[in-house]
Design a protein around this motif. Structure first.
Motif, short mmCIF file in Angstrom:
data_model
loop_
_atom_site.label_atom_id
_atom_site.label_comp_id
_atom_site.label_asym_id
_atom_site.label_seq_id
_atom_site.Cartn_x
_atom_site.Cartn_y
_atom_site.Cartn_z
N THR A 117 -19.11 7.69 -3.86
CA THR A 117 -17.95 8.20 -3.12
C THR A 117 -17.30 7.05 -2.38
OG1 THR A 117 -19.03 10.35 -2.83
CG2 THR A 117 -17.14 9.86 -1.41
N ALA A 118 -15.97 6.93 -2.50
CA ALA A 118 -15.29 5.80 -1.86
C ALA A 118 -13.81 6.10 -1.72
CB ALA A 118 -15.49 4.51 -2.66
N TRP A 119 -13.15 5.33 -0.81
CA TRP A 119 -11.70 5.36 -0.68
C TRP A 119 -11.09 4.30 -1.59
CZ3 TRP A 119 -8.66 8.78 1.77
CH2 TRP A 119 -9.23 9.61 2.72
N TYR A 120 -10.00 4.65 -2.24
CA TYR A 120 -9.29 3.72 -3.13
C TYR A 120 -7.83 3.61 -2.68
CZ TYR A 120 -13.34 4.35 -6.18
OH TYR A 120 -14.61 4.40 -6.69
N THR A 121 -7.35 2.38 -2.61
CA THR A 121 -5.96 2.14 -2.22
C THR A 121 -5.04 2.36 -3.42
OG1 THR A 121 -6.59 0.53 -0.54
CG2 THR A 121 -4.33 0.43 -1.35
N LEU A 122 -3.98 3.13 -3.22
CA LEU A 122 -3.01 3.39 -4.28
C LEU A 122 -2.03 2.23 -4.39
CD1 LEU A 122 -2.36 7.13 -3.41
CD2 LEU A 122 -3.66 6.28 -5.37
N PHE A 169 -18.55 13.80 -13.86
CA PHE A 169 -17.91 14.70 -12.91
C PHE A 169 -17.11 13.88 -11.89
CE2 PHE A 169 -21.41 17.14 -14.55
CZ PHE A 169 -20.88 18.42 -14.68
N LEU A 170 -15.91 14.35 -11.61
CA LEU A 170 -15.03 13.70 -10.64
C LEU A 170 -14.58 14.73 -9.62
CD1 LEU A 170 -13.05 11.53 -9.52
CD2 LEU A 170 -11.42 12.29 -11.26
N LYS A 171 -14.82 14.42 -8.35
CA LYS A 171 -14.33 15.28 -7.28
C LYS A 171 -13.18 14.57 -6.57
CE LYS A 171 -15.58 17.92 -3.15
NZ LYS A 171 -16.66 18.33 -2.22
N VAL A 172 -12.04 15.22 -6.57
CA VAL A 172 -10.88 14.73 -5.83
C VAL A 172 -10.96 15.31 -4.43
CG1 VAL A 172 -8.39 14.54 -5.77
CG2 VAL A 172 -9.57 14.75 -7.96
N ILE A 173 -11.28 14.48 -3.46
CA ILE A 173 -11.51 14.99 -2.11
C ILE A 173 -10.21 15.12 -1.33
CG2 ILE A 173 -12.78 14.63 0.04
CD1 ILE A 173 -14.84 13.05 -1.61
N LYS A 174 -9.55 13.99 -1.07
CA LYS A 174 -8.32 14.06 -0.28
C LYS A 174 -7.55 12.75 -0.39
CE LYS A 174 -10.91 12.78 3.90
NZ LYS A 174 -11.29 13.20 5.27
N CYS A 175 -6.34 12.75 0.18
CA CYS A 175 -5.50 11.57 0.29
C CYS A 175 -5.08 11.39 1.74
CB CYS A 175 -4.23 11.68 -0.57
SG CYS A 175 -4.53 11.72 -2.34
N ARG A 176 -4.66 10.17 2.07
CA ARG A 176 -4.15 9.94 3.42
C ARG A 176 -2.97 8.97 3.36
NH1 ARG A 176 -9.37 6.42 5.54
NH2 ARG A 176 -8.94 4.50 4.36
N ASP A 177 -2.03 9.18 4.26
CA ASP A 177 -0.88 8.28 4.44
C ASP A 177 -0.09 8.06 3.16
OD1 ASP A 177 -1.71 7.97 7.08
OD2 ASP A 177 -2.95 6.24 6.56
N GLN A 212 0.82 -1.19 0.00
CA GLN A 212 0.00 0.00 0.00
C GLN A 212 0.87 1.25 0.00
OE1 GLN A 212 -3.07 0.14 2.86
NE2 GLN A 212 -4.00 -1.77 2.20
N ARG A 213 0.38 2.25 -0.73
CA ARG A 213 1.11 3.51 -0.85
C ARG A 213 0.25 4.68 -0.39
NH1 ARG A 213 5.10 3.48 -5.23
NH2 ARG A 213 5.76 1.34 -5.59
N GLY A 214 -0.79 4.39 0.36
CA GLY A 214 -1.72 5.42 0.77
C GLY A 214 -3.06 5.21 0.11
N ASP A 215 -3.99 6.12 0.40
CA ASP A 215 -5.35 6.01 -0.14
C ASP A 215 -5.79 7.37 -0.65
OD1 ASP A 215 -5.97 3.21 0.98
OD2 ASP A 215 -5.38 4.32 2.76
N THR A 216 -6.76 7.33 -1.57
CA THR A 216 -7.36 8.57 -2.07
C THR A 216 -8.87 8.43 -2.04
OG1 THR A 216 -7.50 10.11 -3.93
CG2 THR A 216 -7.24 7.79 -4.47
N GLN A 217 -9.55 9.50 -1.68
CA GLN A 217 -11.01 9.51 -1.64
C GLN A 217 -11.53 10.28 -2.85
OE1 GLN A 217 -12.96 11.65 1.57
NE2 GLN A 217 -14.54 10.07 1.72
N LEU A 218 -12.36 9.61 -3.64
CA LEU A 218 -12.89 10.18 -4.88
C LEU A 218 -14.41 10.08 -4.88
CD1 LEU A 218 -10.46 8.39 -7.38
CD2 LEU A 218 -10.15 10.64 -6.33
N SER A 219 -15.04 11.01 -5.60
CA SER A 219 -16.49 11.00 -5.74
C SER A 219 -16.84 11.18 -7.22
CB SER A 219 -17.12 12.12 -4.91
OG SER A 219 -18.53 12.06 -4.99
#
Length: 411
Positions: free
Chosen positions: A209-214, A95-103, A77-84
């Motif tokens: 809307t969901a979190w995706y693992t990079l 439409f794509l909303k880039v919300i945030k990333c973590r770790d 894992q290289r972190g996660d990103t939340q997309l909508s």
């Protein structure tokens, strides 16, 4: 010597030692107290050992729940990103909303955090990870977020749109990449996720809307395919024949390759490999290999073919993989097909196969370290009543929970 005897006893006329009743009573009491203390120490030592055994049992239970050999493993894992995502069918706009990333993983070891921005590329692919059509149908091009500085948990809240029809979306994937912006040199790749748009049902649910693992970068340039056939003979003989490969692509365009194929079935210790074919992108092998698999095991097994470019001077290069699910294999009809190669290193099955052993070893070593150091301290203490101990590990992609009732772990 005589003086020492006179303190405890006196001599009789016949030379015998006369016993002192008071002294005997004192000695008896002393020995009784000493015996009780010894018993108490033994009991305390036994209780301590039993308590430590219970605590280790708690740890072992949690680690078993977290262990990637028994849990679904997420991999590197290289972190996660939340997309909508939202689709406007009337205007044919995604439409794509880039919300945030973590770790996010820091690429440059000289810095403590990354300066991430995200690149979004809409590509129409005829096959998964296989054919990229440039430019994309509606000319959307590449889109980028703003750069967020000095954080591994950036928040963007950027919105983009892509012109695309519902028909096109059925064969479209969105490639999302995260980069570390470097003003002095080349940007560093941090991770990516490939999202198949046909997984969304915008008619029933307009917003997803969901979190995706990079994951590590997928090689979309891989091409070609392998001709393979399967045959099963009772009681437990599966024959895999690698016939040939066509239209392979090397890491260095314009040169030939020295390809071979590794054949494995995860869960079996048997690993087969074809001969290396020199200087060709269309090798022919016609080699057959045998695996010991009973008929009733086929539903739980899958076959992995990995085409590799052999290099004597440097490390070998991957030319793509194929996964064949044996639950769909009919032994009566057999199997013979030409299957496209893909970069499947980020799929759950190949990540499990390649990474499970190393990560399992990390968990086992961590269990020993926690037991020796008696950490976390909250476990190595007296528990009363009912408690729930919960541990979450992103690397294993799992959560371990244990209930403790009056100091006794309940699994």
């Amino acid at each position: 010597m005589g003086a020492r005897i006179s303190q405890n006893a006196s001599l009789e006329g016949d030379g015998r030692v006369r016993q002192d009743p008071e002294r005997i009573t004192d000695l008896t009491k002393y020995l009784a107290i000493k015996s009780e203390k010894s018993k108490s120490l033994v009991l305390k030592q036994d209780e301590k050992q039993e308590k430590e055994a219970q605590n280790v049992q708690m740890l072992r239970g949690m680690f078993k729940k977290l262990d990637p050999s028994v849990m679904k493993f997420v991999g590197d894992q290289r972190g996660d990103t939340q997309l909508s995502f939202k689709y406007d069918a009337e205007r044919e706009l995604l439409f794509l909303k880039v919300i945030k990333c973590r770790d996010l993983m820091v690429a440059d070891l000289r810095s403590r955090s990354a300066d991430p921005y995200m690149a979004y590329i809409l590509k129409l692919l005829q096959y998964i990870f296989q054919i990229q059509m440039y430019p994309d149908p509606s000319g959307n091009g590449q889109k980028r977020t703003k750069v967020i500085h000095d954080t591994s948990n950036p928040r963007f809240d950027d919105i983009f749109y892509f012109g695309i029809t519902e028909v096109e979306m059925a064969e479209t994937m969105l490639l999302v990449q995260v980069w570390d912006s470097d003003t002095l040199g080349n940007d560093d790749f941090l991770g990516e996720v490939i999202i198949k748009m046909n997984t969304f049902n915008f008619r029933d649910c307009p917003i997803h809307t969901a979190w995706y693992t990079l994951n590590s970068e997928t090689d979309l340039s891989i091409s070609g395919g392998v001709e393979v056939s399967l045959d099963h003979q009772l009681p437990q003989r599966l024959f895999v024949t690698i016939h040939s490969a066509t239209d392979l692509v090397t890491r260095d365009p314009g040169r030939q390759a020295d390809p071979f194929v590794k054949i494995t079935i995860p869960g079996l210790a048997v690993v087969h490999q074809t001969k290396v074919k020199k200087n060709t992108l269309n090798p022919v092998w016609e080699e057959t290999f045998e695996f010991p698999i009973a008929l009733d095991e086929l539903a739980e097994r899958y076959l992995v073919l990995h085409v590799v470019d052999h290099d004597r001077l440097t490390s070998n290069d991957s030319m793509g993989q194929i996964v064949i699910d044996l639950k769909d294999f009919d032994p009566d009809e057999g199997f013979h097909d030409h299957i496209q190669l893909s970069d499947l290193k980020n799929t759950d099955r190949l990540r499990n196969k390649w990474s499970r052993r190393a990560v399992s070893q990390e968990f086992h070593e961590a269990l020993i370290a926690h037991s020796v150091s008696k950490q976390p301290s909250m476990l190595f203490q007296q528990h009363t009543g009912r408690k729930v101990v919960s541990v979450y590990c992103r690397k294993a992609g799992a959560e371990g929970k244990i209930r403790i009732v009056d100091g006794i772990p309940v699994f």
